[in-house]
Design a protein around this motif. Structure first.
Motif, PDB file in Angstrom:
ATOM      1  N   SER A  57       0.862  -1.246  -0.083  1.00 28.88           N
ATOM      2  CA  SER A  57       0.112   0.061  -0.078  1.00 28.88           C
ATOM      3  C   SER A  57       1.012   1.196  -0.065  1.00 28.88           C
ATOM      4  N   ASP A 116      -9.463   3.350   6.625  1.00 27.61           N
ATOM      5  CA  ASP A 116     -10.370   3.646   5.387  1.00 27.61           C
ATOM      6  C   ASP A 116     -10.174   2.713   4.315  1.00 27.61           C
ATOM      7  N   ASN A 117      -8.899   2.225   4.119  1.00 22.87           N
ATOM      8  CA  ASN A 117      -8.399   1.716   2.880  1.00 22.87           C
ATOM      9  C   ASN A 117      -7.965   0.049   3.131  1.00 22.87           C
ATOM     10  N   LEU A 118      -7.501  -0.329   4.168  1.00 17.63           N
ATOM     11  CA  LEU A 118      -7.027  -1.586   4.386  1.00 17.63           C
ATOM     12  C   LEU A 118      -7.862  -2.545   5.268  1.00 17.63           C
ATOM     13  N   ILE A 123       0.477   3.684   2.303  1.00 18.57           N
ATOM     14  CA  ILE A 123       0.040   4.119   3.690  1.00 18.57           C
ATOM     15  C   ILE A 123       1.311   4.767   4.189  1.00 18.57           C
ATOM     16  N   TYR A 162      -5.586   5.959   7.441  1.00 18.93           N
ATOM     17  CA  TYR A 162      -5.511   5.451   6.123  1.00 18.93           C
ATOM     18  C   TYR A 162      -5.395   3.893   6.106  1.00 18.93           C
TER      19      TYR A 162
END
Length: 308
Positions: A173, A212-214, A175, A209
């Motif tokens: 990612s 919300d994304n992982l 991140i 991060y």
């Protein structure tokens, strides 16, 4: 007799020692004159390599498995499958296409469906384990009602928080403070202390991060559809090689390859296809490497051997 040997000498030092390196005699030195290099020497023997060609064992039953990730969106602390929520309709449609194609394929007999539930790492270990169980059971009930599945053919398990999946997601990612996050995840500290530690990084930038994304893709079920594939004659095998080679065995692919004649371009192509289709099969790998070495494709052979 090479020019670089002219004027050369061979010097041999001899030291004779006994127990506990006790010296038994004075050191001696022997010098061999360069004249010995002027004698005619036989040419070096050419190397001869035997490349194996193995015969695959017949598969009495061709057992296979198709893996599908079913990443459904759930409401907070909820385990109900909601087809109309978020992107769930597309996720379920993808599984429906896979399962439908397999169920309607006369060459496939579905024997078992295994569902494994996972959760993202927020919350306590016990809560995540219970949540992954509820979500796995909820999806199983949904699929049973949708496809009229036999309960005996549907096997369930649950793993709780997917920390390994989180580490892989962080690795690939963008991140913030990625390496620091990876170090924390890989550390010996208690799992319950890792996310609080990450929250402290740069006013929570890395954690936000991650949240919300992982985290969302980790709330998922892994579905493995176990099945057996029917045996086939050479005409059927030639058809499946083009459409779905996984339904064949290595032996059936070789049967088609041999029909084109050993050493032909078609034969070599199918021997390689067997190794690509079944990368864990040692016979397919060895035969593919042997063929590549015989054709001087050394780098290709080495690259195939590396994962083994």
């Amino acid at each position: 007799n090479n020019e670089w040997m002219q004027g050369a000498r061979v010097i041999v030092d001899e030291q004779l020692t006994g127990c506990a390196t006790m010296q038994l005699a004075s050191p001696s030195r022997y010098t061999v004159a360069s004249s010995i290099f002027k004698a005619d020497m036989p040419p070096p023997a050419a190397s001869a390599y035997i490349l194996p060609e193995l015969t695959p064992k017949a598969e009495a039953v061709k057992e296979r498995g198709e893996v599908s990730e079913i990443t459904l969106a759930f409401k907070v602390n909820n385990s109900q499958v909601l087809p109309g929520f978020a992107n769930n309709a597309a996720v379920l449609a993808k599984f429906d296409s896979l399962y439908g194609n397999m169920r309607n394929n006369p060459d496939i007999n579905i024997t078992e469906i295994r569902l494994t539930g996972y959760a993202s790492p927020e919350g306590g270990a016990e809560a995540n384990m219970a949540l992954s169980e509820r979500r796995a059971r909820s999806l199983a009930e949904y699929l049973r009602n949708l496809y009229a599945l036999d309960r005996n053919n549907l096997k369930l398990s649950w793993k709780g928080a997917d920390w390994d999946g989180l580490a892989r997601a962080v690795e690939s990612s963008g991140i913030p403070y990625r390496q620091i996050v990876l170090d924390i995840l890989d550390s010996d500290m208690k799992q319950s202390d890792k996310l609080p530690k990450i929250r402290q990084l740069a006013d929570g930038q890395a954690y936000s991060y991650m949240r919300d994304n992982l985290f969302p893709p980790l709330r998922r079920n892994i579905c493995v559809i176990e099945y057996t594939a029917a045996s086939c004659d050479i005409d059927k095998a030639k058809e499946l090689i083009q459409t779905n080679p996984k339904l064949l065995s290595v032996g059936e692919i070789y049967m088609v390859a041999e029909s084109y004649g050993k050493g032909t371009a078609a034969y070599n192509e199918l021997i390689e296809k067997a190794a690509v289709t079944f990368p864990d099969d040692p016979v397919a790998a060895v035969n593919s490497v042997s063929g590549e070495l015989s054709r001087g494709e050394t780098h290709k052979a080495l690259s195939r051997l590396e994962p083994l």
